[in-house]
Enzyme design. Structure first.
Site, PDB file in Angstrom:
ATOM      1  CG  ASN A  12      -9.875  -3.088   7.884  1.00 33.63           C
ATOM      2  OD1 ASN A  12      -9.396  -4.154   7.508  1.00 33.63           O
ATOM      3  ND2 ASN A  12      -9.623  -2.562   9.078  1.00 33.63           N
ATOM      4  CD1 TRP A  13     -13.798  -6.312   3.290  1.00 26.65           C
ATOM      5  CD2 TRP A  13     -13.238  -8.218   2.242  1.00 26.65           C
ATOM      6  NE1 TRP A  13     -14.548  -6.400   2.151  1.00 26.65           N
ATOM      7  CE2 TRP A  13     -14.225  -7.552   1.483  1.00 26.65           C
ATOM      8  CE3 TRP A  13     -12.718  -9.417   1.772  1.00 26.65           C
ATOM      9  CZ2 TRP A  13     -14.719  -8.078   0.282  1.00 26.65           C
ATOM     10  CZ3 TRP A  13     -13.201  -9.936   0.579  1.00 26.65           C
ATOM     11  CH2 TRP A  13     -14.197  -9.274  -0.149  1.00 26.65           C
ATOM     12  CE  LYS A  14     -11.943  -3.876  11.439  1.00 26.78           C
ATOM     13  NZ  LYS A  14     -12.505  -3.429  12.715  1.00 26.78           N
ATOM     14  CG  HIS A  96      -7.193  -0.880  12.342  1.00 25.23           C
ATOM     15  ND1 HIS A  96      -7.670  -1.475  13.492  1.00 25.23           N
ATOM     16  CD2 HIS A  96      -8.280  -0.493  11.645  1.00 25.23           C
ATOM     17  CE1 HIS A  96      -8.994  -1.450  13.466  1.00 25.23           C
ATOM     18  NE2 HIS A  96      -9.389  -0.854  12.366  1.00 25.23           N
ATOM     19  CD  GLU A  98      -9.656  -4.226  14.793  1.00 24.80           C
ATOM     20  OE1 GLU A  98      -9.320  -4.757  13.725  1.00 24.80           O
ATOM     21  OE2 GLU A  98     -10.810  -3.785  15.001  1.00 24.80           O
ATOM     22  CD  GLU A 166     -10.882   3.145  11.657  1.00 24.45           C
ATOM     23  OE1 GLU A 166     -11.824   2.837  10.929  1.00 24.45           O
ATOM     24  OE2 GLU A 166     -10.020   2.343  12.034  1.00 24.45           O
ATOM     25  N   GLY A 172     -16.613  -1.466  15.720  1.00 26.09           N
ATOM     26  CA  GLY A 172     -17.273  -2.753  15.930  1.00 26.09           C
ATOM     27  C   GLY A 172     -18.265  -2.763  17.072  1.00 26.09           C
ATOM     28  CB  SER A 212     -20.216   1.736  14.416  1.00 26.36           C
ATOM     29  OG  SER A 212     -19.678   0.796  15.329  1.00 26.36           O
ATOM     30  N   GLY A 233     -15.453  -1.289   8.444  1.00 26.80           N
ATOM     31  CA  GLY A 233     -15.091  -2.668   8.762  1.00 26.80           C
ATOM     32  C   GLY A 233     -16.240  -3.612   8.445  1.00 26.80           C
ATOM     33  N   GLY A 234     -17.019  -3.944   9.457  1.00 26.99           N
ATOM     34  CA  GLY A 234     -18.075  -4.954   9.330  1.00 26.99           C
ATOM     35  C   GLY A 234     -18.989  -4.751   8.132  1.00 26.99           C
TER      36      GLY A 234
HETATM   37  P1  PGA Z   1     -16.317  -1.202  11.965  1.00 29.85           P
HETATM   38  O1  PGA Z   1     -14.708  -1.146  11.865  1.00 29.85           O
HETATM   39  O2  PGA Z   1     -16.876  -0.499  10.774  1.00 29.85           O
HETATM   40  O3  PGA Z   1     -16.622  -2.687  11.979  1.00 29.85           O
HETATM   41  O4  PGA Z   1     -16.683  -0.520  13.246  1.00 29.85           O
HETATM   42  C1  PGA Z   1     -14.082   0.019  11.390  1.00 29.85           C
HETATM   43  C2  PGA Z   1     -12.604  -0.188  11.346  1.00 29.85           C
HETATM   44  O5  PGA Z   1     -12.036  -0.794  12.271  1.00 29.85           O
HETATM   45  O6  PGA Z   1     -11.932   0.244  10.374  1.00 29.85           O
END
Ligand code: PGA
Length: 254
Positions: A12-14, A96, A98, A166, A172, A212, A233-234
């Site tokens: 997930n590149w956000k 998600h 977010e 998650e 993050g 993470s 994500g990251g």
């Molecule tokens: P992260 O994000 O790997 O940067 O913790 C995961 C996500 O929100 O899908």
């Protein structure tokens, strides 16, 4: 009866990435060209079309990060599932944390989006997870149960549904639940799926862990029962980080 679930590494590149970052997809497609696992990348919407062209013919597939439940209309800034499919997406992340936090999305919004995605033939990656306060109050399983019954459509199958557990406090932050904590929630999700959809569907739905996930902890997480892959994500933003995570999943797939 044992139904094999094909493992899935999802990135997930956000709100990260421009045209210049498509080289990451090229590198991943070359490195994992005969991968025994599914690899899904969800870049920002303006990149979907070109990303889909880059990965064509490789094991990589492309997904959206959100969708609108309606087919079309006066919804400025929103994207329909038909538009995602038209751009080459085969999946979409919905719910998600977010989105749930920044855009006040509730379980019924998430369910409507997932329903729209499934009706269009897209795979819905539905995200669930508790906050730190909810975990500390020992409410994690109640929260997950409520999100599952509220967000997951009745027409779900192993082909059109992926669940991503998650924990919000792990996204993050570099904080990761213990493998026991991950195993408890993933086992619980599998049991709830079985109760609602029956054993066949429950055995075929992939349940990913997210929050993470890094090259250093991926193998340990992938060894947890009922973990069928990760939503990353990251660490999905560069091939340098995402490729070893995919490799750890390939090793877990045997
Ligand atoms: P992260 O994000 O790997 O940067 O913790 C995961 C996500 O929100 O899908």
């Amino acid at each position: 009866m044992h139904i094999m679930r094909r493992k899935l590494a999802a990135g997930n590149w956000k709100m990260n990435g421009t045209h210049a970052d498509l080289g990451t997809l090229r590198t991943l497609a070359e490195t994992h060209d005969t991968s025994p696992v599914d690899i899904l990348i969800c870049p920002p919407a303006p990149l979907l079309d070109r990303a889909a062209q880059v990965v064509e013919g490789s094991p990589l597939t492309i997904g959206g990060q959100d969708c609108h439940p309606a087919a079309s209309g006066a919804h400025t800034g929103d994207i329909s599932v038909a538009m995602l499919a038209d751009a080459g997406a085969t999946a979409v992340i919905v719910g998600h944390s977010e989105r749930r936090t920044d855009h006040n999305e509730r379980n019924d919004d998430v369910r409507a989006k997932a329903n729209a995605a499934m009706a269009e033939g897209l795979m819905a990656v539905i995200c669930l997870g508790e906050s730190l306060a909810e975990r500390e109050a020992s409410n994690t399983l109640d929260i997950i149960a409520g999100q599952m019954s509220g967000s997951i459509p009745d027409l779900s199958t192993g082909e059109n549904l992926v669940i991503a557990y998650e924990p919000i406090w792990a996204i993050g932050t570099g904080k990761v639940p213990t493998t026991d904590q991950i195993g408890e929630v993933h086992g619980f999700i599998r049991t709830r799926l079985e109760r609602r959809f029956g054993a066949g569907v429950a055995r075929s739905v992939r349940v990913l862990y997210g929050g993470s996930v890094k090259p250093a902890n991926a193998a340990e997480i992938f060894a947890v029962p009922h973990v069928d892959g990760a939503l990353v994500g990251g660490a999905s933003l560069t091939a340098e980080d995402f490729s070893p995570i995919i490799a750890a999943l390939e090793a877990a797939a045997g």
